[in-house]
Scaffold this active site. Structure first.
Site, short mmCIF file in Angstrom:
data_model
loop_
_atom_site.label_atom_id
_atom_site.label_comp_id
_atom_site.label_asym_id
_atom_site.label_seq_id
_atom_site.Cartn_x
_atom_site.Cartn_y
_atom_site.Cartn_z
N GLU A 1 -9.96 2.16 3.90
CA GLU A 1 -9.63 3.31 3.03
C GLU A 1 -10.91 3.84 2.35
OE1 GLU A 1 -6.32 2.56 0.18
OE2 GLU A 1 -7.76 3.04 -1.39
N SER B 1 0.82 -1.22 0.00
CA SER B 1 0.00 0.00 0.00
C SER B 1 0.85 1.25 0.00
CB SER B 1 -0.92 0.03 1.22
OG SER B 1 -1.62 1.25 1.22
N HIS C 1 -7.57 -3.27 4.64
CA HIS C 1 -6.96 -1.93 4.60
C HIS C 1 -7.71 -1.08 3.58
CE1 HIS C 1 -4.45 0.95 2.43
NE2 HIS C 1 -3.82 1.18 3.58
N ASN C 2 -7.93 -1.65 2.40
CA ASN C 2 -8.61 -0.90 1.34
C ASN C 2 -10.07 -0.63 1.70
OD1 ASN C 2 -6.19 -1.20 0.00
ND2 ASN C 2 -7.14 -1.57 -1.98
N LYS D 1 -4.56 -6.60 3.38
CA LYS D 1 -4.52 -5.48 2.43
C LYS D 1 -5.93 -5.14 1.95
CE LYS D 1 -2.99 -2.29 -0.32
NZ LYS D 1 -3.76 -2.09 -1.46
C1 6PG Z 1 -3.12 1.47 -1.69
C2 6PG Z 1 -4.37 1.65 -2.50
C3 6PG Z 1 -4.16 1.01 -3.84
C4 6PG Z 1 -5.17 1.43 -4.87
C5 6PG Z 1 -6.49 0.77 -4.73
C6 6PG Z 1 -7.65 1.69 -4.85
O1 6PG Z 1 -3.25 0.96 -0.59
O2 6PG Z 1 -2.06 1.86 -2.16
O3 6PG Z 1 -5.46 1.09 -1.86
O4 6PG Z 1 -4.10 -0.36 -3.62
O5 6PG Z 1 -5.29 2.78 -4.94
O6 6PG Z 1 -6.53 -0.18 -5.75
O7 6PG Z 1 -8.74 0.93 -5.12
P1 6PG Z 1 -9.95 1.40 -5.99
O8 6PG Z 1 -9.44 1.62 -7.39
O9 6PG Z 1 -10.91 0.28 -5.87
O10 6PG Z 1 -10.43 2.69 -5.39
#
Ligand code: 6PG
Length: 470
Positions: free
Chosen positions: A191, A130, A187-188, A184
């Protein structure tokens, strides 16, 4: 020529940045990309790090340029492309060679790939990375899942390239098989929730308080100096403050209000539902992205109904506290999901360690994560982050502003689904006597499902429904 210590397949934005990061830390890297010109362009742009790279035009060339036992990072689009790369590499590898999937894989795929490759004598682990391009280049947060002894082979490289929090690497082996990619994914999911709650506050500022983007940008910059300090608040301020060079208008006003998603938020939810866990803040965020794509329907809806105008947006200090309270609740949901998955898959996840490696490098890095790590280390009462003394204290006064914010949003017709979900979660988790007594009564009435009584032990009691059924 010296053989490369590690290989990397896939020189897209993230792969190229990761390869540069590895080389910069002193490790010779062999790189390969399906389209050969991409490899050439990459090598040309690698500047003073060029001597650390071997460019390979074929998978066989890549394999031949690696020291044995080999280790190869795969950084290609999640899904079928990963399987295609594995399929191409496997016949070229020797027993005990190692493949590492560093993309945003579905952890079920990671589990499958590890099992399939183990049967062929090839080692494999999944690694969540990430931090976007900047993180990959200068220090991401890295979540590893797979056999611990396999990780030990490349641990020095992974720790060298990871972000550092007070000199400690934000990289860890978190558990077997899919554990790294699952963490991860969550985490997303967090996010998504965090971004959505920030966007909802932006909606209240714009549509409720009539604030211009630049002014809101300044406000978020100020909040970035307080308890909300985080990467996402920082970039929010920058996005809101930016001007479109083409039109001279605030950039955010030019950007179409339809958000994309690649799947990790949805996967978080699917797993939460499977485990019977609540991830309502993340669900609100995933759904909001879906609604955002329905532009024509939304435009039609806007013409059919008058917007209510009864709410008045709370002051900025209330909004700041509301956002903090909602964020704590959302992170609590994410941690509970990790706990449930850890038990279900028998991963033995160390939640405190996870919070620690999220303190730097990753997209959700924030001041709060250090407090979360400490609270988890000290033990969460009933497994609930919101009950940890440090957070219970914030919420004791912080939930009232959240309540006022959600109420104002409801009265003004401004959508605030993630903030509302956070409040609803809090209210349910702090209500000793719930309303499932009635649910149980209803279930027993129509299906004789039986219930437990408050006044005596045992199960399978029934109510006097025959009399009501007449
Ligand atoms: C990270 C982000 C990265 C990416 C995601 C966003 O942790 O660096 O999460 O993995 O930006 O793929 O996901 P979406 O395109 O679904 O918003």
């Amino acid at each position: 020529m010296e053989r490369a210590r590690i290989g990397l397949v896939g020189l897209g934005t993230m792969g190229a940045a990761l390869a540069m990061n590895i080389a910069e830390k002193g490790f010779p890297v062999a790189v390969h990309n399906r389209t050969t010109s991409v490899t050439g362009d990459f090598l040309e742009a690698s500047g003073k790090l060029r001597p650390r790279f071997t460019g390979a035009v074929s998978a066989a060339g890549l394999v031949a340029s690696l020291a044995t036992p080999r280790a190869i990072i795969i950084m290609v689009q999640a899904g079928a492309p990963v399987d295609a790369v594995i399929e191409e590499l496997v016949p070229l590898l020797d027993q005990d060679d190692l493949l590492i999937d560093a993309g945003n894989a579905d952890f079920h795929d990671t589990r499958r790939r590890e099992a399939e490759l183990a049967a062929k004598g090839i080692r494999f682990f999944g690694m969540g990375v990430s931090g976007g391009e900047e993180g990959a280049r200068h220090g991401p947060s890295i979540m590893v899942g797979g056999p611990a002894e396999t990780y030990a082979r490349v641990q020095d490289i992974i720790e060298a390239i990871a972000a550092k929090y007070e000199a400690a690497p934000c990289a860890a082996h978190l558990g077997p098989n899919g554990a790294g990619h699952f963490v991860k994914t969550v985490h997303n999911g967090i996010e998504y929730g965090d971004m959505q709650m920030i966007a909802e506050v932006w909606g209240l500022l714009r549509d409720g308080a009539g604030m211009r983007p630049a002014e809101a940008g300044d406000l978020f910059a100020k909040w970035d100096e307080g308890p909300l300090k985080s990467y996402l608040i920082e970039i929010t301020s920058k996005v809101l403050s930016a001007t479109d060079p083409e039109t001279g208008r605030p950039m955010v006003e030019v950007i179409r209000d339809s958000a994309g998603q690649k799947g990790t938020g949805r996967w978080t939810l699917i797993e939460a539902l499977r485990l019977g866990e609540s991830a309502t803040t993340i669900e609100a965020a995933v759904a909001a992205r879906s609604f955002s794509s329905m532009r024509a329907a939304r435009a039609k809806g806007a013409t059919l109904f008058d917007a209510p105008s009864e709410g008045s947006v709370p002051g900025v200090s209330d909004l700041e506290t509301a956002l903090l309270a909602a964020k704590i609740i959302a992170y609590g949901q994410g941690l509970s999901l990790l706990t449930a998955a850890s038990e279900d898959f028998n991963w033995g996840l160390d939640l405190a360690r996870i919070a620690e490696i999220w303190r730097a490098g990753c997209i959700i890095r924030s001041a709060l994560l250090d407090d979360i790590a400490k609270a988890v280390r000290a033990g969460l009462p009933e497994g609930q982050l919101i009950f940890a003394p440090a957070f219970a204290e914030i919420l004791a006064s912080g939930v009232a502003p959240l309540r006022r914010t959600v109420a104002a949003a409801a009265m003004s017709g401004i959508p605030a689904p993630a903030l509302s979900a956070a409040l609803a979660y809090f209210d349910q988790m702090t209500r000793a006597r719930g309303t499932a007594d009635l649910i149980q009564g209803q279930r027993d009435f129509f299906g004789a499902h039986g219930f437990e009584r408050m006044d005596k032990p045992g199960t399978g009691f029934h109510g006097p429904w025959a009399m009501s059924k007449g």
